[in-house]
Structure formats: C-alpha cells, structure tokens
Design an enzyme around this catalytic site. Structure first.
Site, short mmCIF file in Angstrom:
data_model
loop_
_atom_site.label_atom_id
_atom_site.label_comp_id
_atom_site.label_asym_id
_atom_site.label_seq_id
_atom_site.Cartn_x
_atom_site.Cartn_y
_atom_site.Cartn_z
N ASP A 54 -71.43 -42.15 12.38
CA ASP A 54 -72.04 -40.82 12.35
C ASP A 54 -71.47 -39.81 13.37
OD1 ASP A 54 -73.51 -42.96 11.25
OD2 ASP A 54 -75.36 -41.80 11.21
N GLU A 105 -72.64 -37.30 8.37
CA GLU A 105 -74.01 -36.87 8.05
C GLU A 105 -74.67 -36.01 9.14
OE1 GLU A 105 -77.19 -37.63 6.73
OE2 GLU A 105 -78.29 -38.46 8.40
N HIS A 139 -79.65 -36.59 5.68
CA HIS A 139 -79.59 -35.13 5.90
C HIS A 139 -78.61 -34.42 4.97
CE1 HIS A 139 -82.13 -35.34 9.39
NE2 HIS A 139 -81.28 -36.09 10.08
N HIS A 192 -76.88 -46.47 4.87
CA HIS A 192 -77.46 -45.56 5.84
C HIS A 192 -78.96 -45.84 5.91
CE1 HIS A 192 -76.83 -41.98 8.30
NE2 HIS A 192 -78.02 -41.58 7.89
N HIS A 228 -76.72 -44.71 10.70
CA HIS A 228 -77.93 -43.90 10.85
C HIS A 228 -78.63 -44.05 12.20
CE1 HIS A 228 -81.59 -41.67 10.00
NE2 HIS A 228 -82.33 -42.73 10.25
FE FE2 Z 1 -79.10 -40.38 9.26
#
Ligand code: FE2
Length: 258
Positions: A8, A39, A68, A151, A176
């Site tokens: 991420d 993300e 998101h 995720h 995530h």
């Molecule tokens: Fe996330």
C-alpha cells in the site's frame, strides 16, 4: 522468475518513494514483474487517474486497489478503460473496472494478477468466498502464474483464503493493514503466502496517518481530518521467486528505507 510486490503506497511520501526507488529495486532484485498496491496513493485514501499513471510510469506493471477504490473523482471511468489498474473483483456487479489483469512479464511468461476484498470488518459488496474459485479458474486458464492481492483486515481470513487456494495460485499476498507480518511462507501445495506485505509510506505514523491526528480521533471520538505523516518513509512488500509454471519457490520480505 522474480516478482516484486510493493504494499500500500501511502500519500505523497509513498508515491515519491516508488518513483525514486522502484526502477533501482527492479534492477537490484532482477524482477521480471512489479505489482504495486496503490489504494492509499491519494492523500491516504483512494487513487486518482493521474496518480495511477504515475505509478505505472515509475515501473509498476499492474496496480491493485482496495476498499478506498472509488473515493476520488475520475477514477471510475479510468478503471473502466484500464487493463493494468484493477480493483477488487468482489466490488459488486455495478462497479466499473476489472478484478484481473493479465500481463506479460519481462521473461515472456504471462502473469494473472487478481485483487479481492476481505469481508471481515470491511463493507464488502460480495463475499470473496462466493467468487474466488471461478476467478482463480479464469486466471489459470489465462496464465501459468497467478498472484492474488487479498486486501483484508483480519489475519484469520487471509490465512484461511491462502490455505483454500494452496496449490491453485502462485501467491496470496495480504494487504490493507499496513503492518508487515512475519509469516511469509510457502504452503505445502506450493503457494506463497503472507498475511500482510506492509506499507510503502511514512512509518513514523499510525498506519500512514499523522499520529497526533489519529490519536485525537480515537481519544475524543470527534471528527478529525486525517493527513499523511512524513517521517521514516520505507518501501515494504515481498519478493517472490517462482517457476515459469507458477509454483512458488521463495518469498522474502522487502523493507527498504526511502
Ligand atoms: Fe485498505
């Protein structure tokens, strides 16, 4: 063959770290393919078309997303047209975009990249369990190497899905939580797995957010506008080694200061 996965990408610090270091990391690890979870690229939540293009230009072959996905303007139309920027496959029937990308790695091998959302502690439109088998079948028909970015919030769900898919995909990489877990392993059937690959962004933070703001929201329960932190920027993820037939041989943690 080798596949570099960066976890991420958070805000401007994360995106800059990718732009500065991804080309060098690809070279250093001799990576045939790079997958980047984008993300949190837009200020910590979501991604814009411009930022998605920047991650691709920096050397990502595929960009994956998460809960998101649709937060930012313009991204729905962008995803509807994109073959390399994908959103979770279980985003619902009306969600623009695709949940699978098939790309040719540098060594000529086709790789299918999948993206799914967990259903524990996340508002997920469709259970991942409902569609994962068909999705994996489709991916295996398209490419020998199959990588799933799962995720999800809960380690239990991530371990369960990796175990369910053992022997059917090359790797199940959790994302995530932004906290890199210490369980990178090859399962008995030949699937590599890790519960969470971590975060590419500012680690002097509460999972990317300025600590004072995150703590204020938790302590006071009042609305506090989050901003990305800035300190201790690291690139985190995993480096996978697998056969051209898609069997995982090694999975190593990547944690590099920016
Ligand atoms: Fe996330």
């Amino acid at each position: 063959m080798k596949i570099l996965f960066l976890a991420d990408v958070f805000g401007v610090p994360g995106r800059r770290a990718v732009e500065e270091h991804l080309p060098g990391l690809r070279e250093r690890y001799d990576a045939d393919l790079a997958i980047v979870n984008g993300e949190n690229a837009a200020d910590g939540a979501g991604i814009t078309p411009k930022l998605a293009d920047k991650l691709l230009a920096a050397g990502a072959d595929v960009v994956t997303l998460g809960n998101h996905t649709y937060r930012r303007g313009g991204i729905a139309a962008y995803l509807a047209a994109s073959e390399r920027v994908i959103r979770p496959a279980n985003s619902g029937a009306e969600a623009p975009g695709r949940g699978m990308a098939v790309v040719e790695a540098r060594n000529g091998v086709e790789v299918a990249v999948l993206n799914l959302l967990g259903q524990l502690f996340l508002p997920t439109p469709v259970s991942p369990w409902e569609m994962v088998d068909a999705l994996v079948e489709e991916a295996r028909a398209a490419a020998p190497v199959v990588i799933l970015d799962f995720h999800a919030e809960a380690t239990s769900e991530k371990v369960a899905l990796a175990t369910w898919l053992d022997g059917r995909v090359t790797a199940v990489i959790g994302t995530h939580t932004h906290i890199q877990t210490n369980d990178a392993r090859i399962l008995p059937g030949g699937t590599a797995a890790i519960s969470d690959a971590g975060m590419t962004g500012p680690h002097d933070s509460v999972i990317g957010v300025r600590s004072d703001l995150a703590i204020a929201r938790m302590r006071t329960r009042l609305p506090v506008r989050f901003e990305p932190a800035e300190g201790d920027v690291r690139l985190e993820g995993v480096l996978l080694t697998c056969t051209d037939g898609g069997r995982a041989e090694a999975i190593e943690l990547v944690r590099v200061p920016a």
